[in-house]
Design a protein around this motif. Structure first.
Motif, PDB file in Angstrom:
ATOM      1  N   ASP A   7      -1.289  -2.312  -3.518  1.00 11.04           N
ATOM      2  CA  ASP A   7      -1.626  -2.236  -4.934  1.00 11.04           C
ATOM      3  C   ASP A   7      -2.556  -4.083  -4.846  1.00 11.04           C
ATOM      4  OD1 ASP A   7      -1.577  -0.399  -5.759  1.00 11.04           O
ATOM      5  OD2 ASP A   7       0.413  -0.997  -7.733  1.00 11.04           O
ATOM      6  N   GLY A   8      -3.744  -4.078  -5.536  1.00 12.30           N
ATOM      7  CA  GLY A   8      -5.012  -4.745  -4.742  1.00 12.30           C
ATOM      8  C   GLY A   8      -4.041  -6.372  -5.376  1.00 12.30           C
ATOM      9  N   ASP A   9      -2.699  -6.199  -6.227  1.00 12.49           N
ATOM     10  CA  ASP A   9      -2.552  -7.363  -7.072  1.00 12.49           C
ATOM     11  C   ASP A   9      -0.800  -7.268  -5.872  1.00 12.49           C
ATOM     12  OD1 ASP A   9      -0.930  -5.440  -7.562  1.00 12.49           O
ATOM     13  OD2 ASP A   9      -0.460  -6.194  -9.912  1.00 12.49           O
ATOM     14  N   GLY A  10      -1.198  -6.666  -5.154  1.00 13.30           N
ATOM     15  CA  GLY A  10      -0.495  -7.097  -3.728  1.00 13.30           C
ATOM     16  C   GLY A  10       1.482  -6.764  -4.307  1.00 13.30           C
ATOM     17  N   LYS A  11       1.451  -5.710  -5.476  1.00 13.61           N
ATOM     18  CA  LYS A  11       2.916  -5.811  -6.087  1.00 13.61           C
ATOM     19  C   LYS A  11       2.009  -4.258  -6.109  1.00 13.61           C
ATOM     20  CE  LYS A  11       3.764  -9.991  -8.419  1.00 13.61           C
ATOM     21  NZ  LYS A  11       3.472 -10.573  -9.827  1.00 13.61           N
ATOM     22  N   GLY A  12       3.956  -3.366  -5.392  1.00 12.31           N
ATOM     23  CA  GLY A  12       3.364  -1.925  -5.571  1.00 12.31           C
ATOM     24  C   GLY A  12       2.979  -1.018  -4.505  1.00 12.31           C
ATOM     25  N   ARG A  13       2.069   0.346  -5.080  1.00  8.17           N
ATOM     26  CA  ARG A  13       1.527   0.768  -3.945  1.00  8.17           C
ATOM     27  C   ARG A  13       1.125   1.951  -5.007  1.00  8.17           C
ATOM     28  NH1 ARG A  13       5.732  -0.916  -2.066  1.00  8.17           N
ATOM     29  NH2 ARG A  13       6.398   0.103  -2.957  1.00  8.17           N
ATOM     30  N   HIS A  14       0.101   2.904  -4.380  1.00  8.54           N
ATOM     31  CA  HIS A  14      -1.149   4.116  -5.310  1.00  8.54           C
ATOM     32  C   HIS A  14      -1.350   4.452  -4.313  1.00  8.54           C
ATOM     33  CE1 HIS A  14      -3.698   0.896  -4.469  1.00  8.54           C
ATOM     34  NE2 HIS A  14      -4.825   2.001  -3.817  1.00  8.54           N
ATOM     35  N   LEU A  15      -1.984   6.207  -4.435  1.00  6.40           N
ATOM     36  CA  LEU A  15      -2.929   7.061  -3.487  1.00  6.40           C
ATOM     37  C   LEU A  15      -4.289   6.052  -3.100  1.00  6.40           C
ATOM     38  CD1 LEU A  15      -2.258   9.803  -2.689  1.00  6.40           C
ATOM     39  CD2 LEU A  15      -2.975  10.680  -4.281  1.00  6.40           C
ATOM     40  N   ALA A  16      -4.433   7.083  -2.024  1.00  8.07           N
ATOM     41  CA  ALA A  16      -5.391   6.678  -1.780  1.00  8.07           C
ATOM     42  C   ALA A  16      -5.604   8.006  -0.321  1.00  8.07           C
ATOM     43  CB  ALA A  16      -5.933   5.476  -0.509  1.00  8.07           C
ATOM     44  N   TYR A  17      -6.704   8.059  -0.030  1.00 12.20           N
ATOM     45  CA  TYR A  17      -7.170   9.083   0.726  1.00 12.20           C
ATOM     46  C   TYR A  17      -8.504   9.568   1.286  1.00 12.20           C
ATOM     47  CZ  TYR A  17      -8.298  11.671  -3.216  1.00 12.20           C
ATOM     48  OH  TYR A  17      -9.163  11.826  -5.355  1.00 12.20           O
ATOM     49  N   GLY A  18      -9.293   9.991   1.971  1.00 16.09           N
ATOM     50  CA  GLY A  18      -9.740  10.473   2.694  1.00 16.09           C
ATOM     51  C   GLY A  18      -9.785  10.638   4.064  1.00 16.09           C
TER      52      GLY A  18
END
Length: 279
Positions: A193-204
């Motif tokens: 995540d942009g705040d450096g805490k946790g994760r999220h899905l990205a793909y491409g």
């Protein structure tokens, strides 16, 4: 009669010498051909990732000598300079390699023209661990495909490192047809995540077209698109890149490239140069 037998014996002797000479030449030449390895197939330069893998016993060291990225958002501008982006690739089998990556120095300068403030940070970057298993043609010839899981460890300083661990999975694909090559690198990521805490899905994915201008010089052009689902706001990054590599010999390469953002969610400009050496 004796003279004829003597001439016949001399001819047979000469024939035997010729055969032994040919056999000796084959014995000498064959190991030389057998010891010839694969062509150098570096990860650098470019946005995509090749499907080829490193041979066991012939590690490859890749180094980003300099990398500058400019990103603007209204009155705010961020300049990021990286130096010493190191990648070590080691062949574990004929089709499997391990990778260790680390950025030695990163300098970030953030300027807000509206507020008149400037913030500077100099830190080291995160560590990246990866495996690449080639599934077809590990030398990258013809049609080649690989599977590549990776993970990033939050060893970097604030502003340069991501702040938390991340992971992802790539499927590099390459097609070589003489001097022309096509590359495809779809990926899915657990991005930090942009705040450096946790994760999220990205793909491409990255799509590229390469050209060998000579035995030593190659160029490529690529387009990259990444959909990022950060909780702070979803975005789609579009980049176009052009890069070139020069191999003065079979075990080294100098390279340079430029990437340009194609939309508001992308960095404006990136310039970089690097070096590759096989041992």
């Amino acid at each position: 009669m004796a003279k004829g037998q003597m001439e016949k014996g001399q001819m047979e002797k000469a024939s035997m010498i010729r055969k032994l000479a040919v056999l000796g030449a084959l014995i000498v030449v064959t190991p030389a051909f057998a010891s010839e390895g694969r062509d150098l197939c570096p990860d650098r330069p470019g946005l995509g990732t090749p499907a080829c893998t490193v041979e066991p016993g012939k590690p490859v060291f890749e180094l980003g000598l300099g990398d500058w990225t400019r990103e603007s958002d209204g009155p705010q501008r961020t300049d990021t300079i990286l130096a010493g982006e190191a990648l070590v690739r080691v062949g574990l089998t004929s089709s499997l390699e391990a990778q260790l990556g680390w950025t030695a120095i990163g300098h970030v300068r953030e300027r807000d023209a509206g507020l008149g403030t400037v913030d500077k940070r100099t830190r080291s970057g995160d560590v990246t661990l990866a495996l690449r298993q080639n599934l077809r043609n590990p030398d990258g010839s013809g049609f080649s495909i690989a599977a590549m899981p990776y993970a990033t460890l939050p060893t970097g300083g604030n502003g340069v490192g991501a702040g938390d661990w991340g992971a992802g999975f790539l499927v590099p694909v390459g097609i070589e047809a003489g001097p022309v090559s096509i590359g495809l690198t779809p990926h899915i990521d657990a991005a930090v995540d942009g705040d450096g805490k946790g994760r999220h899905l990205a793909y491409g994915s990255v799509v590229g077209l390469g050209f060998s201008l000579s035995e030593a010089v190659s160029v490529s052009t690529e387009v990259s698109v990444t959909r990022d689902r950060d909780p702070a706001g979803h975005s789609s990054e579009w980049l176009a890149g052009v890069s070139a590599g020069w191999q003065p010999d079979g075990d080294s390469q100098w390279d340079m490239g430029v990437n340009i953002g194609l939309n508001r969610d992308s960095p404006d400009l990136q310039l970089y140069a690097g070096y590759v050496r096989r041992f």
